[in-house]
Design a protein around this motif. Structure first.
Motif, mmCIF file in Angstrom:
data_model
loop_
_atom_site.group_PDB
_atom_site.id
_atom_site.type_symbol
_atom_site.label_atom_id
_atom_site.label_comp_id
_atom_site.label_asym_id
_atom_site.label_seq_id
_atom_site.Cartn_x
_atom_site.Cartn_y
_atom_site.Cartn_z
ATOM 1 N N CYS A 46 -8.550 -15.141 35.475
ATOM 2 C CA CYS A 46 -8.910 -15.457 36.860
ATOM 3 C C CYS A 46 -10.008 -14.527 37.364
ATOM 4 O O CYS A 46 -10.926 -14.962 38.074
ATOM 5 C CB CYS A 46 -7.677 -15.390 37.762
ATOM 6 S SG CYS A 46 -6.510 -16.749 37.497
ATOM 7 N N GLU A 50 -1.948 -22.856 40.517
ATOM 8 C CA GLU A 50 -2.484 -22.862 41.877
ATOM 9 C C GLU A 50 -3.578 -21.817 42.052
ATOM 10 O O GLU A 50 -4.467 -21.971 42.886
ATOM 11 C CB GLU A 50 -1.355 -22.616 42.889
ATOM 12 C CG GLU A 50 -0.298 -23.700 42.913
ATOM 13 C CD GLU A 50 -0.894 -25.058 43.279
ATOM 14 O OE1 GLU A 50 -1.696 -25.116 44.232
ATOM 15 O OE2 GLU A 50 -0.565 -26.051 42.608
ATOM 16 N N ARG A 51 -3.512 -20.779 41.264
ATOM 17 C CA ARG A 51 -4.539 -19.742 41.281
ATOM 18 C C ARG A 51 -5.674 -20.066 40.321
ATOM 19 O O ARG A 51 -6.855 -19.867 40.623
ATOM 20 C CB ARG A 51 -3.896 -18.405 40.908
ATOM 21 C CG ARG A 51 -4.853 -17.214 40.882
ATOM 22 C CD ARG A 51 -4.107 -15.949 40.531
ATOM 23 N NE ARG A 51 -5.019 -14.827 40.336
ATOM 24 C CZ ARG A 51 -4.913 -13.933 39.370
ATOM 25 N NH1 ARG A 51 -3.923 -14.022 38.494
ATOM 26 N NH2 ARG A 51 -5.774 -12.954 39.261
ATOM 27 N N ILE A 102 -0.676 -32.296 39.553
ATOM 28 C CA ILE A 102 -1.247 -30.990 39.901
ATOM 29 C C ILE A 102 -2.756 -30.998 39.705
ATOM 30 O O ILE A 102 -3.525 -30.519 40.555
ATOM 31 C CB ILE A 102 -0.582 -29.880 39.058
ATOM 32 C CG1 ILE A 102 0.881 -29.700 39.463
ATOM 33 C CG2 ILE A 102 -1.338 -28.562 39.197
ATOM 34 C CD1 ILE A 102 1.688 -28.847 38.501
ATOM 35 N N LEU A 103 -3.203 -31.542 38.595
ATOM 36 C CA LEU A 103 -4.640 -31.583 38.311
ATOM 37 C C LEU A 103 -5.375 -32.462 39.317
ATOM 38 O O LEU A 103 -6.464 -32.099 39.796
ATOM 39 C CB LEU A 103 -4.870 -32.075 36.891
ATOM 40 C CG LEU A 103 -4.517 -31.058 35.801
ATOM 41 C CD1 LEU A 103 -4.297 -31.749 34.467
ATOM 42 C CD2 LEU A 103 -5.602 -30.000 35.675
ATOM 43 N N GLN A 162 -4.567 -33.034 42.363
ATOM 44 C CA GLN A 162 -4.616 -32.315 43.633
ATOM 45 C C GLN A 162 -5.748 -31.296 43.670
ATOM 46 O O GLN A 162 -6.220 -30.933 44.757
ATOM 47 C CB GLN A 162 -3.280 -31.602 43.881
ATOM 48 C CG GLN A 162 -2.129 -32.540 44.195
ATOM 49 C CD GLN A 162 -0.799 -31.811 44.236
ATOM 50 O OE1 GLN A 162 -0.740 -30.573 44.200
ATOM 51 N NE2 GLN A 162 0.283 -32.570 44.301
ATOM 52 N N HIS A 163 -6.182 -30.845 42.507
ATOM 53 C CA HIS A 163 -7.236 -29.828 42.433
ATOM 54 C C HIS A 163 -8.591 -30.422 42.051
ATOM 55 O O HIS A 163 -9.481 -29.690 41.599
ATOM 56 C CB HIS A 163 -6.826 -28.733 41.449
ATOM 57 C CG HIS A 163 -5.744 -27.841 41.973
ATOM 58 N ND1 HIS A 163 -5.975 -26.841 42.891
ATOM 59 C CD2 HIS A 163 -4.403 -27.817 41.739
ATOM 60 C CE1 HIS A 163 -4.841 -26.226 43.184
ATOM 61 N NE2 HIS A 163 -3.872 -26.799 42.496
ATOM 62 N N GLY A 164 -8.755 -31.716 42.234
ATOM 63 C CA GLY A 164 -10.071 -32.322 42.074
ATOM 64 C C GLY A 164 -10.414 -32.773 40.675
ATOM 65 O O GLY A 164 -11.588 -32.971 40.366
ATOM 66 N N LEU A 203 -6.545 -23.152 38.555
ATOM 67 C CA LEU A 203 -7.279 -24.414 38.522
ATOM 68 C C LEU A 203 -8.464 -24.476 39.483
ATOM 69 O O LEU A 203 -9.514 -25.028 39.119
ATOM 70 C CB LEU A 203 -6.324 -25.578 38.762
ATOM 71 C CG LEU A 203 -5.339 -25.856 37.612
ATOM 72 C CD1 LEU A 203 -4.399 -26.988 37.993
ATOM 73 C CD2 LEU A 203 -6.077 -26.172 36.318
ATOM 74 N N PRO A 204 -8.371 -23.942 40.698
ATOM 75 C CA PRO A 204 -9.573 -23.954 41.540
ATOM 76 C C PRO A 204 -10.731 -23.177 40.926
ATOM 77 O O PRO A 204 -11.896 -23.566 41.079
ATOM 78 C CB PRO A 204 -9.093 -23.299 42.847
ATOM 79 C CG PRO A 204 -7.625 -23.530 42.879
ATOM 80 C CD PRO A 204 -7.188 -23.442 41.441
ATOM 81 N N ARG A 237 -12.143 -25.301 38.068
ATOM 82 C CA ARG A 237 -12.909 -26.417 38.647
ATOM 83 C C ARG A 237 -14.308 -25.965 39.063
ATOM 84 O O ARG A 237 -15.302 -26.668 38.866
ATOM 85 C CB ARG A 237 -12.134 -26.981 39.850
ATOM 86 C CG ARG A 237 -12.828 -28.063 40.630
ATOM 87 C CD ARG A 237 -12.929 -29.343 39.804
ATOM 88 N NE ARG A 237 -13.702 -30.352 40.501
ATOM 89 C CZ ARG A 237 -15.017 -30.418 40.520
ATOM 90 N NH1 ARG A 237 -15.733 -29.511 39.862
ATOM 91 N NH2 ARG A 237 -15.643 -31.369 41.166
ATOM 92 N N ARG A 238 -14.401 -24.772 39.623
ATOM 93 C CA ARG A 238 -15.678 -24.244 40.096
ATOM 94 C C ARG A 238 -16.630 -23.912 38.953
ATOM 95 O O ARG A 238 -17.843 -23.976 39.100
ATOM 96 C CB ARG A 238 -15.424 -22.979 40.922
ATOM 97 C CG ARG A 238 -16.412 -22.752 42.065
ATOM 98 C CD ARG A 238 -16.076 -21.510 42.852
ATOM 99 N NE ARG A 238 -14.666 -21.449 43.232
ATOM 100 C CZ ARG A 238 -14.062 -20.354 43.653
ATOM 101 N NH1 ARG A 238 -14.731 -19.216 43.719
ATOM 102 N NH2 ARG A 238 -12.789 -20.377 44.000
#
Length: 217
Positions: free
Chosen positions: A100, A126-127, A184-185, A187-189, A129-130, A133-134
């Motif tokens: 992370c 939750e920590r 879950i995926l 939900q994170h785009g 995947l965003p 994604r970025r």
């Protein structure tokens, strides 16, 4: 008692560091040699990032095929060994960091980010995947594998290292059904999610959860 990720994975790395890597290298997602899909799940990327590269063979395999392949692992033991074994391979890069923290500080984007029984399993989605994604290019692929969840045991779970008779080091891992991973995926785009359990060669044995998704444009 200590929740120390680097110490935990260094100790794990000490247990496998003297094993000779298999040549020629192969790329697989399961715990069974020659079983299941290969690097085709990544869709011929030009740049890749492995989260928790372990012995480093996947990174080196992709680099030998002309991919600009990077791996990040929290273990200094693993990183040192991977550099010794594969640091000479053009296009292979091995970084020591918590995933992370690495993703948060990175400015590059990757065509594919993947984890083979690696950090995706051991990091709070939750920590994580965003941040993944970025760092994915538009339409880029996220793929990962690990053991399927034990039926009825979902979410975050604790796990001691070295059985139950060593130093009290532990980590957490996150286990979900394929359907829950898909939710879950999304939900994170992520889109085009394919999450399933691949049976073992012997159906009586433990299979492999394999998940692939795409970053929305």
């Amino acid at each position: 008692m200590t929740h120390d990720l680097e110490t935990y994975w260094n100790r794990y790395g000490e247990g496998v560091k003297d094993k000779e890597p298999t040549e020629p290298l192969t790329f697989g997602w399961t715990q069974y040699d020659g079983h299941g899909p290969g690097e085709d799940l990544l869709e011929q990327p030009e740049t890749t990032l492995e989260l928790g590269f372990g012995r480093g063979g996947n990174v080196a395999y992709l680099a030998r095929k002309g991919v600009r392949a990077t791996g990040v692992d929290i273990s200094g033991v693993q990183c040192e060994r991977a550099r010794e074994q594969y640091g000479h391979v053009p296009g292979a890069h091995f970084e020591q960091a918590e995933v992370c923290q690495y993703l948060a500080a990175a400015d590059a984007r990757f065509d594919a980010i993947y984890s083979v029984w690696g950090a995706l399993w051991f990091t709070d989605p939750e920590r994580l995947l965003p941040l993944v994604r970025r760092r994915l290019a538009p339409g880029g692929v996220l793929a990962f594998s690990n053991a399927p969840a034990v039926p009825g045991a979902y979410g975050v779970q604790g796990m001691y290292g070295s059985g139950f008779n060593g130093r009290r080091l532990w980590i957490y891992r996150w286990a979900y059904t394929p359907e829950d991973w898909a939710g879950i995926l999304e939900q994170h785009g992520f889109v085009d999610v394919d999450a399933r359990v691949l049976e073992a060669p012997d159906p009586e044995n433990v299979g492999t959860l394999i998940v692939r998704a795409r970053a929305s444009d």
